[in-house]
Design a protein around this motif. Structure first.
Motif, short mmCIF file in Angstrom:
data_model
loop_
_atom_site.label_atom_id
_atom_site.label_comp_id
_atom_site.label_asym_id
_atom_site.label_seq_id
_atom_site.Cartn_x
_atom_site.Cartn_y
_atom_site.Cartn_z
N LEU A 87 6.33 6.93 -8.07
CA LEU A 87 5.14 6.09 -7.99
C LEU A 87 4.05 6.69 -7.12
O LEU A 87 2.86 6.53 -7.43
CB LEU A 87 5.52 4.70 -7.45
CG LEU A 87 6.27 3.78 -8.40
CD1 LEU A 87 6.54 2.44 -7.73
CD2 LEU A 87 5.49 3.58 -9.69
N TRP A 88 4.42 7.38 -6.02
CA TRP A 88 3.39 7.87 -5.11
C TRP A 88 2.43 8.85 -5.79
O TRP A 88 1.21 8.70 -5.68
CB TRP A 88 4.02 8.52 -3.88
CG TRP A 88 3.02 8.74 -2.79
CD1 TRP A 88 2.72 7.90 -1.76
CD2 TRP A 88 2.16 9.89 -2.63
NE1 TRP A 88 1.73 8.44 -0.97
CE2 TRP A 88 1.37 9.66 -1.48
CE3 TRP A 88 1.98 11.07 -3.34
CZ2 TRP A 88 0.43 10.57 -1.03
CZ3 TRP A 88 1.04 11.98 -2.90
CH2 TRP A 88 0.28 11.74 -1.75
N PRO A 89 2.91 9.87 -6.52
CA PRO A 89 1.95 10.73 -7.23
C PRO A 89 1.11 9.97 -8.25
O PRO A 89 -0.08 10.26 -8.42
CB PRO A 89 2.85 11.78 -7.91
CG PRO A 89 4.11 11.77 -7.12
CD PRO A 89 4.29 10.36 -6.68
N TRP A 99 9.97 5.68 -5.40
CA TRP A 99 8.81 6.03 -4.59
C TRP A 99 8.32 7.44 -4.91
O TRP A 99 7.12 7.70 -4.94
CB TRP A 99 9.16 5.91 -3.11
CG TRP A 99 8.02 6.27 -2.21
CD1 TRP A 99 7.90 7.37 -1.42
CD2 TRP A 99 6.81 5.52 -2.00
NE1 TRP A 99 6.72 7.37 -0.74
CE2 TRP A 99 6.03 6.24 -1.08
CE3 TRP A 99 6.34 4.32 -2.52
CZ2 TRP A 99 4.79 5.79 -0.66
CZ3 TRP A 99 5.10 3.87 -2.09
CH2 TRP A 99 4.34 4.60 -1.18
N MET A 100 9.25 8.37 -5.15
CA MET A 100 8.86 9.74 -5.50
C MET A 100 8.08 9.77 -6.81
O MET A 100 7.22 10.63 -7.02
CB MET A 100 10.10 10.62 -5.60
CG MET A 100 10.77 10.92 -4.27
SD MET A 100 12.29 11.87 -4.48
CE MET A 100 11.66 13.35 -5.27
N SER A 150 -8.66 4.92 -0.09
CA SER A 150 -7.45 5.32 -0.81
C SER A 150 -6.96 6.66 -0.27
O SER A 150 -7.63 7.31 0.54
CB SER A 150 -7.74 5.43 -2.30
OG SER A 150 -8.65 6.49 -2.55
N HIS A 151 -5.78 7.08 -0.71
CA HIS A 151 -5.28 8.38 -0.29
C HIS A 151 -6.20 9.50 -0.77
O HIS A 151 -6.34 10.53 -0.09
CB HIS A 151 -3.87 8.60 -0.84
CG HIS A 151 -2.82 7.81 -0.12
ND1 HIS A 151 -2.35 8.16 1.11
CD2 HIS A 151 -2.17 6.66 -0.46
CE1 HIS A 151 -1.44 7.28 1.51
NE2 HIS A 151 -1.31 6.36 0.57
N TRP A 152 -6.82 9.30 -1.91
CA TRP A 152 -7.79 10.29 -2.40
C TRP A 152 -8.98 10.38 -1.46
O TRP A 152 -9.45 11.46 -1.12
CB TRP A 152 -8.22 9.93 -3.81
CG TRP A 152 -9.31 10.80 -4.35
CD1 TRP A 152 -10.63 10.49 -4.48
CD2 TRP A 152 -9.18 12.14 -4.83
NE1 TRP A 152 -11.33 11.53 -5.01
CE2 TRP A 152 -10.46 12.57 -5.24
CE3 TRP A 152 -8.10 13.01 -4.96
CZ2 TRP A 152 -10.69 13.83 -5.77
CZ3 TRP A 152 -8.33 14.28 -5.48
CH2 TRP A 152 -9.61 14.68 -5.88
N ARG A 182 -6.35 3.37 9.01
CA ARG A 182 -5.91 2.95 7.68
C ARG A 182 -6.80 1.87 7.09
O ARG A 182 -6.77 1.64 5.89
CB ARG A 182 -4.47 2.44 7.75
CG ARG A 182 -3.47 3.50 8.15
CD ARG A 182 -3.46 4.65 7.17
NE ARG A 182 -2.44 5.63 7.50
CZ ARG A 182 -2.30 6.80 6.88
NH1 ARG A 182 -3.14 7.12 5.92
NH2 ARG A 182 -1.36 7.64 7.24
N TRP A 205 -4.13 7.73 -9.69
CA TRP A 205 -4.92 6.53 -10.00
C TRP A 205 -6.07 6.39 -9.02
O TRP A 205 -7.20 6.06 -9.40
CB TRP A 205 -4.03 5.30 -9.93
CG TRP A 205 -4.73 4.03 -10.33
CD1 TRP A 205 -4.79 3.47 -11.57
CD2 TRP A 205 -5.46 3.15 -9.47
NE1 TRP A 205 -5.53 2.31 -11.54
CE2 TRP A 205 -5.96 2.09 -10.26
CE3 TRP A 205 -5.76 3.17 -8.11
CZ2 TRP A 205 -6.72 1.06 -9.73
CZ3 TRP A 205 -6.53 2.14 -7.57
CH2 TRP A 205 -6.99 1.10 -8.38
N MET A 229 0.18 6.80 -8.05
CA MET A 229 -0.84 6.05 -7.31
C MET A 229 -1.93 6.97 -6.79
O MET A 229 -3.11 6.60 -6.75
CB MET A 229 -0.19 5.28 -6.16
CG MET A 229 0.69 4.12 -6.62
SD MET A 229 1.28 3.09 -5.25
CE MET A 229 2.33 4.26 -4.39
N PHE A 230 -1.55 8.19 -6.39
CA PHE A 230 -2.55 9.14 -5.91
C PHE A 230 -3.52 9.52 -7.03
O PHE A 230 -4.74 9.57 -6.82
CB PHE A 230 -1.86 10.39 -5.36
CG PHE A 230 -2.80 11.40 -4.78
CD1 PHE A 230 -3.27 11.27 -3.49
CD2 PHE A 230 -3.22 12.49 -5.53
CE1 PHE A 230 -4.15 12.20 -2.95
CE2 PHE A 230 -4.10 13.42 -5.01
CZ PHE A 230 -4.55 13.27 -3.71
#
Length: 209
Positions: A61-63, A58-59, A126-128, A195, A68, A65-66
């Motif tokens: 993949l999360w950056p 997860w550490m 998205s998170h962005w 969300r 992306w 995905m962010f």
């Protein structure tokens, strides 16, 4: 509610600690030497190993995905909006008219049947988008990134309503309405964070004689 959640977390922590203590005791008391102790250690420590691996993945993949989302999320929203508009124009050309109508249809007397037609979809930033929206909220003004997501979602749901009406064989859908409902997590830490948004479009399908 908060008390029960806190009690559940405390119970979970105590259970994990007890499980770990029991695991080490079983390994330490293995009377058959290292050959028997090692498999027991792997069995009882396997959940913790899996959780550790999940945390590491997860550490990483999360950056990713962010990044992306920062690069492709805006393009994806625009493409979804454009595709919905293209499907709408294609359907209008095929049918020769706009099948959706916001009027009540009371002026028509040659109605043979009627029924409910509906379509829905859930869309979220998205998170962005959330980060850009947070910055916009600090300085105030229009939150453009959220407007783009909602606009694309509405276009998609309205087109789904058109396609559903055509599939059901209705000649027209009158009195079209559209509703939205925010989907918010129930946890106390993110209770005020939206969300996703459900967009629900509906109307009365009409079949003329």
């Amino acid at each position: 509610m908060k008390t029960s959640i806190a009690n559940f977390r405390l119970f979970s922590i105590l259970a994990i600690m007890a499980f770990a203590t029991f695991s080490f005791n079983v390994v330490a008391q293995g009377g058959g030497g290292e050959d028997e102790g090692l498999p027991l250690a792997l069995i009882f420590l396997l959940p913790f190993i899996l959780l550790s691996l999940f945390g590491i993945v997860w550490m990483i993949l999360w950056p990713a995905m962010f990044v992306w989302g920062a690069v492709f999320s805006g393009t994806k929203v625009e493409r979804m909006h454009e595709e919905a508009n293209q499907r709408r124009d294609s359907q209008r050309d095929r049918m020769g008219r706009e099948i959706l109508n916001s009027i009540d249809g009371g002026y028509r007397a040659n109605v043979s049947s009627a029924g409910l037609v509906h379509a829905n979809g859930v869309f979220g930033p998205s998170h962005w988008h959330l980060m850009i929206g947070f910055v916009n909220n600090l300085i105030g003004g229009s939150v453009t990134v959220f407007q783009q997501v909602i606009s694309a979602g509405r276009a998609e749901v309205m087109q789904r309503l058109r396609e559903q009406a055509e599939e059901d064989g209705w000649d027209e859908v009158i009195n079209v309405r559209i509703d939205t409902a925010s989907m918010t997590p129930q946890s106390s830490n993110s209770r005020n964070t939206v969300r996703g948004v459900e967009i629900y479009a509906y109307g009365t399908g009409i079949k003329y004689e």
